[in-house]
Design a protein around this motif. Structure first.
Motif, PDB file in Angstrom:
ATOM      1  N   GLY A 144      12.487 -10.791  -0.860  1.00  0.00           N
ATOM      2  CA  GLY A 144      12.081 -11.032   0.515  1.00  0.00           C
ATOM      3  C   GLY A 144      10.644 -11.428   0.736  1.00  0.00           C
ATOM      4  N   MET A 145       9.923 -11.836  -0.309  1.00  0.00           N
ATOM      5  CA  MET A 145       8.488 -12.118  -0.152  1.00  0.00           C
ATOM      6  C   MET A 145       8.135 -13.594  -0.269  1.00  0.00           C
ATOM      7  N   GLN A 146       9.104 -14.456  -0.409  1.00  0.00           N
ATOM      8  CA  GLN A 146       8.813 -15.866  -0.614  1.00  0.00           C
ATOM      9  C   GLN A 146       8.086 -16.513   0.564  1.00  0.00           C
ATOM     10  N   GLY A 147       8.240 -15.967   1.755  1.00  0.00           N
ATOM     11  CA  GLY A 147       7.570 -16.544   2.919  1.00  0.00           C
ATOM     12  C   GLY A 147       6.172 -16.014   3.156  1.00  0.00           C
ATOM     13  N   LEU A 148       5.694 -15.118   2.297  1.00  0.00           N
ATOM     14  CA  LEU A 148       4.369 -14.506   2.490  1.00  0.00           C
ATOM     15  C   LEU A 148       3.304 -15.333   1.778  1.00  0.00           C
ATOM     16  N   LYS A 149       2.877 -16.398   2.418  1.00  0.00           N
ATOM     17  CA  LYS A 149       1.960 -17.356   1.807  1.00  0.00           C
ATOM     18  C   LYS A 149       0.506 -16.899   1.800  1.00  0.00           C
ATOM     19  N   TYR A 150       0.236 -15.731   2.366  1.00  0.00           N
ATOM     20  CA  TYR A 150      -1.137 -15.219   2.381  1.00  0.00           C
ATOM     21  C   TYR A 150      -1.258 -13.886   1.645  1.00  0.00           C
ATOM     22  N   LEU A 151      -0.208 -13.459   0.980  1.00  0.00           N
ATOM     23  CA  LEU A 151      -0.196 -12.154   0.328  1.00  0.00           C
ATOM     24  C   LEU A 151      -1.181 -12.123  -0.830  1.00  0.00           C
ATOM     25  N   ARG A 152      -2.107 -11.185  -0.786  1.00  0.00           N
ATOM     26  CA  ARG A 152      -3.129 -11.057  -1.823  1.00  0.00           C
ATOM     27  C   ARG A 152      -2.940  -9.796  -2.667  1.00  0.00           C
ATOM     28  N   VAL A 153      -2.498  -8.710  -2.054  1.00  0.00           N
ATOM     29  CA  VAL A 153      -2.360  -7.430  -2.752  1.00  0.00           C
ATOM     30  C   VAL A 153      -0.941  -6.915  -2.556  1.00  0.00           C
ATOM     31  N   LEU A 154      -0.286  -6.597  -3.682  1.00  0.00           N
ATOM     32  CA  LEU A 154       1.071  -6.045  -3.643  1.00  0.00           C
ATOM     33  C   LEU A 154       1.102  -4.800  -4.516  1.00  0.00           C
ATOM     34  N   ASN A 155       1.482  -3.685  -3.919  1.00  0.00           N
ATOM     35  CA  ASN A 155       1.553  -2.414  -4.646  1.00  0.00           C
ATOM     36  C   ASN A 155       2.967  -1.876  -4.568  1.00  0.00           C
ATOM     37  N   LEU A 156       3.656  -1.903  -5.713  1.00  0.00           N
ATOM     38  CA  LEU A 156       5.020  -1.361  -5.812  1.00  0.00           C
ATOM     39  C   LEU A 156       5.091  -0.296  -6.908  1.00  0.00           C
ATOM     40  N   SER A 157       4.021   0.424  -7.076  1.00  0.00           N
ATOM     41  CA  SER A 157       3.980   1.457  -8.109  1.00  0.00           C
ATOM     42  C   SER A 157       4.942   2.594  -7.784  1.00  0.00           C
ATOM     43  N   TYR A 158       5.433   3.229  -8.850  1.00  0.00           N
ATOM     44  CA  TYR A 158       6.313   4.388  -8.741  1.00  0.00           C
ATOM     45  C   TYR A 158       7.548   4.104  -7.887  1.00  0.00           C
ATOM     46  N   ASN A 159       8.256   3.052  -8.273  1.00  0.00           N
ATOM     47  CA  ASN A 159       9.567   2.761  -7.712  1.00  0.00           C
ATOM     48  C   ASN A 159      10.575   2.722  -8.857  1.00  0.00           C
ATOM     49  N   ASN A 160      11.666   2.017  -8.685  1.00  0.00           N
ATOM     50  CA  ASN A 160      12.703   1.938  -9.718  1.00  0.00           C
ATOM     51  C   ASN A 160      12.872   0.505 -10.214  1.00  0.00           C
ATOM     52  N   ILE A 161      11.803  -0.252 -10.247  1.00  0.00           N
ATOM     53  CA  ILE A 161      11.853  -1.668 -10.602  1.00  0.00           C
ATOM     54  C   ILE A 161      11.942  -1.828 -12.114  1.00  0.00           C
ATOM     55  N   SER A 162      12.857  -2.679 -12.562  1.00  0.00           N
ATOM     56  CA  SER A 162      13.003  -2.960 -13.993  1.00  0.00           C
ATOM     57  C   SER A 162      12.710  -4.414 -14.333  1.00  0.00           C
ATOM     58  N   VAL A 163      12.742  -5.309 -13.333  1.00  0.00           N
ATOM     59  CA  VAL A 163      12.515  -6.732 -13.563  1.00  0.00           C
ATOM     60  C   VAL A 163      11.481  -7.249 -12.561  1.00  0.00           C
ATOM     61  N   ILE A 164      10.498  -7.978 -13.054  1.00  0.00           N
ATOM     62  CA  ILE A 164       9.508  -8.611 -12.179  1.00  0.00           C
ATOM     63  C   ILE A 164      10.077  -9.940 -11.709  1.00  0.00           C
ATOM     64  N   GLU A 165      10.300 -10.068 -10.411  1.00  0.00           N
ATOM     65  CA  GLU A 165      10.930 -11.270  -9.873  1.00  0.00           C
ATOM     66  C   GLU A 165      10.506 -11.479  -8.424  1.00  0.00           C
ATOM     67  N   GLY A 166      10.872 -12.652  -7.880  1.00  0.00           N
ATOM     68  CA  GLY A 166      10.626 -12.933  -6.468  1.00  0.00           C
ATOM     69  C   GLY A 166       9.184 -13.168  -6.095  1.00  0.00           C
ATOM     70  N   LEU A 167       8.331 -13.504  -7.072  1.00  0.00           N
ATOM     71  CA  LEU A 167       6.906 -13.673  -6.785  1.00  0.00           C
ATOM     72  C   LEU A 167       6.405 -15.080  -7.085  1.00  0.00           C
ATOM     73  N   ASP A 168       7.293 -15.992  -7.385  1.00  0.00           N
ATOM     74  CA  ASP A 168       6.891 -17.321  -7.858  1.00  0.00           C
ATOM     75  C   ASP A 168       5.943 -18.012  -6.887  1.00  0.00           C
ATOM     76  N   ASN A 169       4.772 -18.401  -7.420  1.00  0.00           N
ATOM     77  CA  ASN A 169       3.777 -19.216  -6.714  1.00  0.00           C
ATOM     78  C   ASN A 169       3.169 -18.538  -5.491  1.00  0.00           C
ATOM     79  N   LEU A 170       3.269 -17.225  -5.391  1.00  0.00           N
ATOM     80  CA  LEU A 170       2.578 -16.517  -4.314  1.00  0.00           C
ATOM     81  C   LEU A 170       1.105 -16.354  -4.685  1.00  0.00           C
ATOM     82  N   PRO A 171       0.210 -16.294  -3.700  1.00  0.00           N
ATOM     83  CA  PRO A 171      -1.229 -16.210  -3.995  1.00  0.00           C
ATOM     84  C   PRO A 171      -1.708 -14.794  -4.300  1.00  0.00           C
TER      85      PRO A 171
END
Length: 415
Positions: A144-171
């Motif tokens: 759900g982050m593909q439309g966030l063209k100004y996103l600079r800081v993303l913190n998803l620590s301590y979740n259940n994530i196993s694959v890094i995805e959905g971040l292509d070409n974000l700033p």
């Protein structure tokens, strides 16, 4: 229950409303107020900075009535929906109905850490987000982050994530994925502005996927499963990398660990949160003087100009043998010795141990050799059959083909 008196008591920071340009109080702090219902904030649409942390709030839909909300702090609550609200957005079709004040979400900072969020959902309605903090939730998929063209800081620590995805070409410049279930670092090469990466407390064994992260300045891969010190060789061509945290990996227990890292990454200013001083870098260089050091040159110079003085080697402890120099490229790429892999190689995109190009070529050669042996064996059998039929057709009794690898047996039973 949130009352108007409590709101008025906690309003502060006078400033101009960005729409009406009137002087209003822009900041509302309601942390640690044991709140469950915040519907009263709808009466204060001019609020731009809202702090709702440490309450018992379960949903934030009422915040859609705050059209100029810019910063939201709602950590340590019971929220299950990730920014499911949005201020009215004036469209061309409804311009005369909603008016020019309906500019949509103006949210730039959102802190929803330590809640009960399981799904991120579509965040494109908050298109001006610059900081999104969602650590310590229950998120398993990055979406759900593909439309966030100004996103600079993303913190998803301590979740259940196993694959890094959905971040292509974000700033994104800062990415925090500490304490998840990540085994591979795929996809980070598609973040051209990434300068800080924290993937500590995961299950990472190889750093090979970071070779193309050319703007990295700080990297934290502590508390992972990195076996080889030579994994840092994948970071040698990153020009701006000056801070590395590699401690609490299996490789830290190896002899002269710190010097061996600094030898391969001499441009580091900080290693494991301590300064990489010049003396350590000199010791690291001299550690491998037999490979590319200058001790022999120094001895020659001393003997030439001061022959009466004996040469004494004051170098630090020498590394008797760097066992990792015997590690093959395939083992280094995987992060584990080949002996620890399964006998059967499975081509699985989600596997952390994909076969190398060399192994695939070896497999192809083996298959070709097996095919050739089968063809030769079949030709020999057919020739034998033809010869037998010419002599006496009754001499032929049975021909059996056996063996999955092309083994063929011929049985001629004479009467």
């Amino acid at each position: 229950m949130l009352s108007s008196e409590l709101i008025k008591k906690n309003l502060k920071r006078i400033g101009r409303d960005p729409v009406t340009l009137q002087h209003v109080l822009l900041e509302l702090t309601l942390s640690n107020c044991s709140l469950e219902n915040i519907s009263a904030v709808t009466e204060y649409p001019h609020v731009m900075f809202l702090d709702l942390s440490s309450n018992s709030i379960t949903e934030l839909s009422v915040l859609s009535s705050l059209p100029t909300l810019s910063e939201l702090k709602a950590s340590r609550n019971k929220i299950t929906d990730c920014l499911g609200f949005a201020a009215p957005h004036c469209s061309f079709e409804g311009a005369w109905v909603k008016g020019h004040n309906s500019a949509g979400s103006l949210l730039t900072v959102a802190d929803l850490s330590e809640n009960n969020i399981e799904h991120m959902g579509d965040l494109s309605r908050h298109r001006f987000l610059e900081q999104l903090i969602l650590h310590q939730n229950c998120i398993s998929v990055m979406e759900g982050m593909q439309g966030l063209k100004y996103l600079r800081v993303l913190n998803l620590s301590y979740n259940n994530i196993s694959v890094i995805e959905g971040l292509d070409n974000l700033p994104i410049k800062e990415l925090h994925l500490k304490g998840n279930k990540i085994k591979q670092l795929h996809g980070l090469d598609k973040l051209p502005h990434l300068t800080l990466l924290d993937v500590s407390e995961n299950s990472i064994i190889s750093l090979s996927q970071l070779e193309q992260c050319n703007n990295l300045v700080h990297l934290d891969v502590s508390f992972n499963c990195i076996e080889y010190i030579r994994q840092v060789e994948y970071l040698q061509n990153i020009p701006w990398l000056t801070s590395l945290v590699l401690c609490n990996n299996p490789c830290e227990a190896k002899e002269l660990y710190r010097l061996r890292v600094l030898y391969r990454l001499p441009k580091l200013l900080f290693l494991d949160n301590s300064e990489a001083v010049r003396e350590d870098k000199v010791r690291a260089f001299n550690l491998y003087h037999s490979v590319d050091g200058d001790l022999s040159l120094r001895e020659d110079v001393l003997r030439q100009y001061l022959p009466q003085v004996s040469f004494v080697d004051h170098s630090p402890q020498q590394l008797p043998h760097d066992e990792e120099l015997d590690v093959t490229a395939a083992e280094l790429l995987r992060g584990l010795p080949l002996s620890q892999e399964n006998a059967e190689i499975e081509i699985n995109p989600d596997s952390a141990f994909l076969p190398s190009v060399q192994e695939l070529a070896t497999l192809e050669e083996e298959e070709e050799s097996v095919s050739d042996s089968v063809v030769e064996a079949v030709a020999a059998v057919m020739a034998k059959l033809a010869q037998s039929n010419n002599k006496d057709e009754e001499n032929y009794r049975s021909v059996s083909f056996a063996g999955a690898a092309g083994g063929i047996s011929f049985d001629n039973n004479d009467s």
